[in-house]
Write a protein that holds these residues in place. Structure first.
Motif, PDB file in Angstrom:
ATOM      1  N   ASP A   1       0.833  -1.197   0.000  1.00 38.58           N
ATOM      2  CA  ASP A   1       0.000   0.000   0.000  1.00 38.58           C
ATOM      3  C   ASP A   1       0.875   1.257   0.000  1.00 38.58           C
ATOM      4  OD1 ASP A   1      -2.340  -1.574   0.232  1.00 38.58           O
ATOM      5  OD2 ASP A   1      -1.973  -1.777   2.384  1.00 38.58           O
ATOM      6  N   GLY A   2       0.231   2.383  -0.195  1.00 40.59           N
ATOM      7  CA  GLY A   2       0.939   3.647  -0.116  1.00 40.59           C
ATOM      8  C   GLY A   2       1.167   4.256  -1.486  1.00 40.59           C
ATOM      9  N   PRO A   3       1.747   5.469  -1.508  1.00 40.23           N
ATOM     10  CA  PRO A   3       1.897   6.203  -2.766  1.00 40.23           C
ATOM     11  C   PRO A   3       2.994   5.669  -3.675  1.00 40.23           C
ATOM     12  CG  PRO A   3       2.903   7.417  -0.957  1.00 40.23           C
ATOM     13  CD  PRO A   3       2.212   6.236  -0.345  1.00 40.23           C
ATOM     14  N   ASP A   4       3.911   4.846  -3.166  1.00 44.62           N
ATOM     15  CA  ASP A   4       5.043   4.376  -3.973  1.00 44.62           C
ATOM     16  C   ASP A   4       4.929   2.873  -4.217  1.00 44.62           C
ATOM     17  OD1 ASP A   4       7.373   3.915  -5.296  1.00 44.62           O
ATOM     18  OD2 ASP A   4       8.710   4.361  -3.615  1.00 44.62           O
ATOM     19  N   PRO A   5       4.440   2.448  -5.376  1.00 45.58           N
ATOM     20  CA  PRO A   5       4.299   1.017  -5.650  1.00 45.58           C
ATOM     21  C   PRO A   5       5.643   0.311  -5.794  1.00 45.58           C
ATOM     22  CG  PRO A   5       3.823   2.291  -7.623  1.00 45.58           C
ATOM     23  CD  PRO A   5       3.966   3.281  -6.500  1.00 45.58           C
ATOM     24  N   ARG A   6       6.742   1.090  -5.911  1.00 41.57           N
ATOM     25  CA  ARG A   6       8.071   0.502  -6.052  1.00 41.57           C
ATOM     26  C   ARG A   6       8.780   0.341  -4.702  1.00 41.57           C
ATOM     27  NH1 ARG A   6      10.558   2.518 -11.426  1.00 41.57           N
ATOM     28  NH2 ARG A   6      12.436   2.844 -10.199  1.00 41.57           N
ATOM     29  N   ARG A   7       8.103   0.645  -3.635  1.00 39.92           N
ATOM     30  CA  ARG A   7       8.738   0.578  -2.317  1.00 39.92           C
ATOM     31  C   ARG A   7       9.122  -0.854  -1.969  1.00 39.92           C
ATOM     32  NH1 ARG A   7       5.751   1.959   3.454  1.00 39.92           N
ATOM     33  NH2 ARG A   7       7.600   1.840   4.791  1.00 39.92           N
ATOM     34  N   ARG A   8      10.350  -1.030  -1.502  1.00 36.90           N
ATOM     35  CA  ARG A   8      10.812  -2.343  -1.075  1.00 36.90           C
ATOM     36  C   ARG A   8      10.400  -2.609   0.362  1.00 36.90           C
ATOM     37  NH1 ARG A   8      17.097  -2.356  -1.938  1.00 36.90           N
ATOM     38  NH2 ARG A   8      16.842  -0.354  -0.903  1.00 36.90           N
ATOM     39  N   CYS A   9      10.146  -3.869   0.666  1.00 35.30           N
ATOM     40  CA  CYS A   9       9.848  -4.205   2.054  1.00 35.30           C
ATOM     41  C   CYS A   9      11.118  -4.055   2.894  1.00 35.30           C
ATOM     42  CB  CYS A   9       9.298  -5.621   2.160  1.00 35.30           C
ATOM     43  SG  CYS A   9      10.437  -6.940   1.712  1.00 35.30           S
ATOM     44  N   LEU A  10      10.937  -3.929   4.183  1.00 34.25           N
ATOM     45  CA  LEU A  10      12.077  -3.717   5.079  1.00 34.25           C
ATOM     46  C   LEU A  10      13.079  -4.851   4.974  1.00 34.25           C
ATOM     47  CD1 LEU A  10      13.369  -2.028   7.373  1.00 34.25           C
ATOM     48  CD2 LEU A  10      12.168  -3.525   8.972  1.00 34.25           C
ATOM     49  N   GLU A  11      12.604  -6.096   4.868  1.00 32.36           N
ATOM     50  CA  GLU A  11      13.512  -7.237   4.803  1.00 32.36           C
ATOM     51  C   GLU A  11      14.404  -7.168   3.562  1.00 32.36           C
ATOM     52  OE1 GLU A  11       9.874  -8.310   7.163  1.00 32.36           O
ATOM     53  OE2 GLU A  11      10.270  -7.339   5.233  1.00 32.36           O
ATOM     54  N   ALA A  12      13.860  -6.684   2.443  1.00 30.43           N
ATOM     55  CA  ALA A  12      14.670  -6.496   1.239  1.00 30.43           C
ATOM     56  C   ALA A  12      15.699  -5.393   1.442  1.00 30.43           C
ATOM     57  CB  ALA A  12      13.775  -6.178   0.043  1.00 30.43           C
ATOM     58  N   GLN A  13      15.315  -4.348   2.167  1.00 32.04           N
ATOM     59  CA  GLN A  13      16.262  -3.261   2.439  1.00 32.04           C
ATOM     60  C   GLN A  13      17.410  -3.747   3.316  1.00 32.04           C
ATOM     61  OE1 GLN A  13      14.281   0.501   3.663  1.00 32.04           O
ATOM     62  NE2 GLN A  13      12.372  -0.419   2.933  1.00 32.04           N
ATOM     63  N   VAL A  14      17.113  -4.583   4.303  1.00 25.24           N
ATOM     64  CA  VAL A  14      18.163  -5.134   5.154  1.00 25.24           C
ATOM     65  C   VAL A  14      19.090  -6.023   4.335  1.00 25.24           C
ATOM     66  CG1 VAL A  14      18.655  -6.642   7.126  1.00 25.24           C
ATOM     67  CG2 VAL A  14      16.785  -4.984   7.256  1.00 25.24           C
ATOM     68  N   MET A  15      18.519  -6.861   3.482  1.00 25.88           N
ATOM     69  CA  MET A  15      19.323  -7.715   2.616  1.00 25.88           C
ATOM     70  C   MET A  15      20.256  -6.888   1.750  1.00 25.88           C
ATOM     71  SD  MET A  15      19.225  -8.468  -0.934  1.00 25.88           S
ATOM     72  CE  MET A  15      17.527  -8.520  -1.481  1.00 25.88           C
ATOM     73  N   ASP A  16      19.747  -5.804   1.171  1.00 24.77           N
ATOM     74  CA  ASP A  16      20.541  -4.963   0.283  1.00 24.77           C
ATOM     75  C   ASP A  16      21.681  -4.287   1.036  1.00 24.77           C
ATOM     76  OD1 ASP A  16      21.252  -3.739  -2.099  1.00 24.77           O
ATOM     77  OD2 ASP A  16      19.868  -2.065  -1.831  1.00 24.77           O
ATOM     78  N   LEU A  17      21.390  -3.784   2.235  1.00 25.06           N
ATOM     79  CA  LEU A  17      22.453  -3.166   3.029  1.00 25.06           C
ATOM     80  C   LEU A  17      23.503  -4.204   3.419  1.00 25.06           C
ATOM     81  CD1 LEU A  17      23.602  -0.719   4.625  1.00 25.06           C
ATOM     82  CD2 LEU A  17      22.426  -1.671   6.610  1.00 25.06           C
ATOM     83  N   ALA A  18      23.076  -5.391   3.831  1.00 24.70           N
ATOM     84  CA  ALA A  18      24.024  -6.441   4.210  1.00 24.70           C
ATOM     85  C   ALA A  18      24.942  -6.780   3.046  1.00 24.70           C
ATOM     86  CB  ALA A  18      23.266  -7.682   4.678  1.00 24.70           C
ATOM     87  N   ASP A  19      24.405  -6.809   1.839  1.00 27.14           N
ATOM     88  CA  ASP A  19      25.210  -7.043   0.638  1.00 27.14           C
ATOM     89  C   ASP A  19      26.244  -5.933   0.463  1.00 27.14           C
ATOM     90  OD1 ASP A  19      26.034  -8.173  -1.795  1.00 27.14           O
ATOM     91  OD2 ASP A  19      24.498  -7.102  -2.933  1.00 27.14           O
TER      92      ASP A  19
END
Length: 426
Positions: free
Chosen positions: A205-223
């Protein structure tokens, strides 16, 4: 509320519903089962023979895609636990994040993207989704179509680093972690995989349909954290760089041109001083001794802890008090942390990735992948592994058959690509 209760039935849903396991089997939660499926996937085993930065056959110390993925998974799991998000979801996404890499990493990706332009393009993250939801063998739907590993919605969403298609992608810029220029637009789903992508994004939901879930953001930072630290470690042990002797002017030029355009000298100087203030930063050159190896490992651990600790504090400070799960929160990475990570990447880029021997090798790798695609295309069905022949037989047109060829070549390791090329092109 426990961590499991923070994820609803929709998060645990699978494309194909699965009956409960037998009553005498060990009890495992849905996300634990997903982690096991990725660990046991054939694509995971192939990562052991795929390039990270230096080819996996060049030295028995340097990292390959599998060891890198294991390290990313450890960082992601620890950070997820500290934040209160689900460690199994985040770790599974980290274990899966490089599954779609073709032979020779981003170098091979570049060639496959060029040669698949007329059948939907190629991108490693989109290929990961294709592997997880189609190409890996585990589950079939009622119509006899493969649904891959049949992972839960929450895990597939966490694996989606770029939640948009090729048509919505912006132009490439900068370079990849392995030093290759970004010439491939970044996207996370091919057009013919759109149905499963739309399914896994239900509830965003929300105005940004491209928003990543938090778990994906954590994965990306860990990478990001893992390769920024570990590429420097590999470069030190390979004798290509010395942290006590850095060319500041050349380093800042590399950092700005590759990773942090527009960052001024003061910010970069401050970041380097912050890194040098870490107690384990080396004061003498690496000499190959056990003590030197231990010192590098301590530095690696300290830097990872520094970056993740700063992100944890910033994320907690910005949180509104709700659970830090899925699309209810975002990860906050302080600017200072981004610059410090960028400086480490720049060190590896300057002293390892721009080496003349590596640049010439990469040119030959691109030629090999291009030649392999064309010879498999010319020979057709007979040049495919059995697992891809049914896809070839059911393809409705040349574009679909071309995609099968791309899937075949992308599945190969560095070594098997060389072997297959020698066998087919002779």
């Amino acid at each position: 509320m426990g961590i499991e209760e923070q994820y609803d039935d929709s998060a645990r849903e699978r494309v194909v519903a699965e009956p409960p396991k037998r009553v005498d089997a060990p009890v495992r939660f849905a996300f634990e089962r997903d982690r096991a499926r990725v660990v046991h996937a054939a694509a995971s085993r192939r990562l052991a023979a795929k390039t990270q930065v230096v080819g996996p056959q060049t030295d028995d110390f340097v990292r390959n895609r599998l060891t890198h993925s294991l390290e990313v998974a450890q960082v992601a799991r620890d950070l997820a636990r500290a934040l209160g998000t689900h460690p199994d979801i985040t770790e599974t996404a980290a274990l899966a994040h490089d599954l779609g890499h073709p032979p020779f990493g981003h170098n091979g990706e570049r060639v496959l993207a060029e040669l698949s332009a007329d059948c939907g393009g190629f991108e490693g993250n989109a290929q990961t989704l294709r592997l997880l939801t189609r190409l890996e063998s585990k589950t079939f739907d009622a119509d006899g179509r493969s649904v891959g590993l049949n992972l839960t919605r929450a895990v597939l969403d966490a694996c989606t680093k770029y939640p948009w298609g090729r048509a919505e992608a912006t132009g490439p810029h900068g370079v990849h972690a392995d030093g290759t220029p970004r010439v491939v637009v970044k996207f996370g789903v091919y057009d013919d995989d759109r149905p499963v992508f739309d399914w896994l994004r239900v509830g965003v939901d929300g105005p940004d349909p491209r928003r990543r879930c938090l778990e994906a953001q954590v994965m990306d930072l860990a990478d990001d954290v893992a390769y920024s630290v570990h590429d420097v470690e590999d470069g030190i042990v390979a004798g290509r760089l010395d942290l006590t002797r850095l060319d500041r002017d050349a380093l800042w030029e590399t950092v700005r041109s590759w990773y942090l355009p527009g960052t001024d000298d003061d910010a970069l100087d401050s970041a380097l001083e912050g890194l040098r203030a870490v107690g384990s930063w080396p004061r003498s050159s690496y000499d190959g001794s056990r003590r030197s190896l231990a010192a590098i490992k301590n530095l690696t651990s300290d830097l990872i802890g520094r970056f993740c600790g700063d992100v944890q504090q910033a994320t907690f400070a910005a949180a509104d008090g709700g659970p830090l799960v899925r699309h209810r929160a975002d990860l906050v990475v302080p600017t200072e942390t981004e610059v410090e990570i960028g400086v480490l990447k720049g060190i590896a880029a300057l002293y390892v990735m721009q080496a003349d021997d590596r640049v010439s090798l990469m040119a030959r790798q691109r030629e090999l992948v291009a030649e392999l695609v064309e010879v498999v295309w010319e020979r057709g069905r007979d040049a495919l592994d059995p697992v891809f022949t049914e896809d070839w037989d059911t393809a409705v047109d040349d574009a679909a058959r071309r995609r099968v060829v791309i899937d075949q070549v992308a599945s190969l390791t560095d070594a098997s690509a060389v072997t297959r090329h020698a066998a087919l092109a002779s």
